[in-house]
Scaffold this active site. Structure first.
Site, PDB file in Angstrom:
ATOM      1  N   THR A 208       0.830  -1.201   0.000  1.00 29.76           N
ATOM      2  CA  THR A 208       0.000   0.000   0.000  1.00 29.76           C
ATOM      3  C   THR A 208       0.867   1.254   0.000  1.00 29.76           C
ATOM      4  O   THR A 208       1.908   1.299   0.650  1.00 29.76           O
ATOM      5  CB  THR A 208      -0.889  -0.004   1.257  1.00 29.76           C
ATOM      6  OG1 THR A 208      -1.752  -1.129   1.216  1.00 29.76           O
ATOM      7  CG2 THR A 208      -1.711   1.267   1.358  1.00 29.76           C
ATOM      8  N   ARG A 236     -13.273  -8.631  -1.171  1.00 27.81           N
ATOM      9  CA  ARG A 236     -12.688  -8.141   0.085  1.00 27.81           C
ATOM     10  C   ARG A 236     -12.161  -6.719  -0.055  1.00 27.81           C
ATOM     11  O   ARG A 236     -11.534  -6.361  -1.042  1.00 27.81           O
ATOM     12  CB  ARG A 236     -11.549  -9.059   0.519  1.00 27.81           C
ATOM     13  CG  ARG A 236     -10.814  -8.615   1.792  1.00 27.81           C
ATOM     14  CD  ARG A 236      -9.552  -7.857   1.485  1.00 27.81           C
ATOM     15  NE  ARG A 236      -8.796  -7.515   2.711  1.00 27.81           N
ATOM     16  CZ  ARG A 236      -7.730  -6.725   2.733  1.00 27.81           C
ATOM     17  NH1 ARG A 236      -7.288  -6.196   1.612  1.00 27.81           N
ATOM     18  NH2 ARG A 236      -7.110  -6.454   3.866  1.00 27.81           N
ATOM     19  N   VAL A 237     -12.426  -5.883   0.936  1.00 25.09           N
ATOM     20  CA  VAL A 237     -11.924  -4.509   0.992  1.00 25.09           C
ATOM     21  C   VAL A 237     -11.185  -4.333   2.318  1.00 25.09           C
ATOM     22  O   VAL A 237     -11.686  -4.734   3.374  1.00 25.09           O
ATOM     23  CB  VAL A 237     -13.074  -3.481   0.892  1.00 25.09           C
ATOM     24  CG1 VAL A 237     -12.552  -2.066   1.103  1.00 25.09           C
ATOM     25  CG2 VAL A 237     -13.767  -3.595  -0.457  1.00 25.09           C
ATOM     26  N   GLY A 238     -10.000  -3.745   2.252  1.00 26.19           N
ATOM     27  CA  GLY A 238      -9.214  -3.536   3.460  1.00 26.19           C
ATOM     28  C   GLY A 238      -9.404  -2.165   4.065  1.00 26.19           C
ATOM     29  O   GLY A 238     -10.426  -1.502   3.865  1.00 26.19           O
ATOM     30  N   THR A 259      -0.477   1.356   6.504  1.00 26.32           N
ATOM     31  CA  THR A 259      -0.220   0.207   5.639  1.00 26.32           C
ATOM     32  C   THR A 259       0.003  -1.011   6.515  1.00 26.32           C
ATOM     33  O   THR A 259       0.691  -0.931   7.535  1.00 26.32           O
ATOM     34  CB  THR A 259       1.009   0.435   4.740  1.00 26.32           C
ATOM     35  OG1 THR A 259       1.288  -0.783   4.018  1.00 26.32           O
ATOM     36  CG2 THR A 259       2.240   0.823   5.521  1.00 26.32           C
ATOM     37  N   GLY A 260      -0.596  -2.133   6.137  1.00 27.44           N
ATOM     38  CA  GLY A 260      -0.392  -3.332   6.942  1.00 27.44           C
ATOM     39  C   GLY A 260      -1.563  -4.274   6.896  1.00 27.44           C
ATOM     40  O   GLY A 260      -2.237  -4.417   5.876  1.00 27.44           O
TER      41      GLY A 260
END
Length: 341
Positions: A208, A236-238, A259-260
């Protein structure tokens, strides 16, 4: 007449000094992902390529800020450089889903008024961060997804490309390896495991990208863009497009890009967590960031954050082995780091 002229000159001089005194020192901080990033996992050639691209991204954002441009424009300019590079998991370098597609998410937030825009699950928008900006400025909404987001972006003149633009051989091979690992897990653990296969087991870095900026007007902005997770399924959405999780900006506190481990960043509202600590506990940026990352770690996640306040103070914290990151200020000299130091 001479006295009058002198008076005008002095008045103008004092006015210019007053304007200069009210200008905020500019600052831009970026990240290009966190994860298993060590000198043992990157060749010298790869290291230089990442450093060069991070420097380019910093200079792109700096050029906007130095000319008096807005923090929002600087964030987009910087992220565009990383979205256009196959080195990062965003835009051109987006990873593949289980179905062999590239699905991207992004968000942007204006610290001066708490307006925000986001897109998720898009497949043909060249620069998702620009589409997020359009959602924020050209619609009454905060988030648009999939085909609807793509249609809106096209109507707003955002550059649309054929999905094949995002395909890279490296990420295609990465998907095949991920599927093989998944097959081993499923064959060993039985059908029930299909619901619980964790893409984090694939040990790929979280690529990211993100940027936080402070402009001469004292306004903060934050932007985050991602290609998601290798082998992800079911739309899927982060955390990247979710305001308060992977992205947040408020002139009264901080601008944050994360980010992660997306699911853990969502569950702990990481970005807003940091802002709340700064606002209510008067925590330093580093302490607030570490506390938030400790919350992420406590439930099995890892990653990093970049944080910036309205005075130009910043932090770049992570609990993984490395994070592509950098910053640039008034002097125009970029500073880039990759490993733990």
């Amino acid at each position: 007449m001479k006295l009058l002229l002198l008076g005008c000159i002095l008045t103008a001089s004092f006015s210019l000094q007053a304007i200069a005194a009210t200008e905020t020192p500019i600052r831009l901080v970026i990240h290009g992902g966190a994860g298993t990033i060590t000198k043992n996992t990157i060749t010298p050639e790869q290291e230089k390529a990442y450093q060069d691209k991070l420097n380019e991204a910093l200079k792109a954002g700096y050029n906007v800020l130095n000319k008096g441009g807005s923090s929002l424009d600087a964030v987009q300019a910087s992220i565009n450089v990383m979205e256009d590079s196959p080195l990062f998991n965003a835009g051109k370098g987006a990873v593949f889903t289980h179905d062999g597609k590239n699905e991207m998410d992004a968000s942007i937030m204006d610290g001066s008024n708490l307006k925000a825009g986001a897109v998720a699950g898009v497949t043909n928008i060249k620069n998702p961060i620009n589409a997020s900006y359009a959602v924020m400025t050209k619609s009454p909404h905060v988030m648009m997804v999939s085909k609807g987001a793509e249609q809106f972006a096209a109507e707003q003149g955002i550059e649309i490309v054929d999905p094949s633009y995002f395909r890279t051989d490296f990420h295609w091979e990465q998907l095949q390896k991920a599927k093989e690992k998944e097959k081993v897990v499923l064959d060993h653990d039985g059908k029930t495991a299909a619901l619980f296969v964790d893409p984090m087991l694939y040990d790929y870095k979280y690529g990211t990208v993100g940027a936080v900026a402070l402009d001469k007007q004292g306004n903060l902005a934050a932007g985050t863009s991602t290609g998601g997770m290798t082998n992800k399924r079911y739309g899927r959405v982060g955390d990247s497009p979710i305001i308060g999780a992977g992205n947040y900006a408020d002139n009264n506190t901080v601008a944050v890009s994360a980010t992660g481990s997306g699911e853990m960043f969502i569950r702990t509202a990481t970005a807003h967590n940091i802002a709340a600590q700064v606002k209510y506990n008067k925590a330093t940026l580093s302490d607030a960031s570490r506390n938030a990352l400790d919350d992420v770690k406590a439930i099995g996640g890892s990653g990093g954050v970049i944080v910036l306040d309205k005075s130009g103070n910043y932090a770049m914290e992570f609990n993984s082995e490395g994070m592509y990151r950098g910053t640039i200020g008034d002097d125009g000299i970029p500073h880039v780091s990759i490993y733990k130091e």
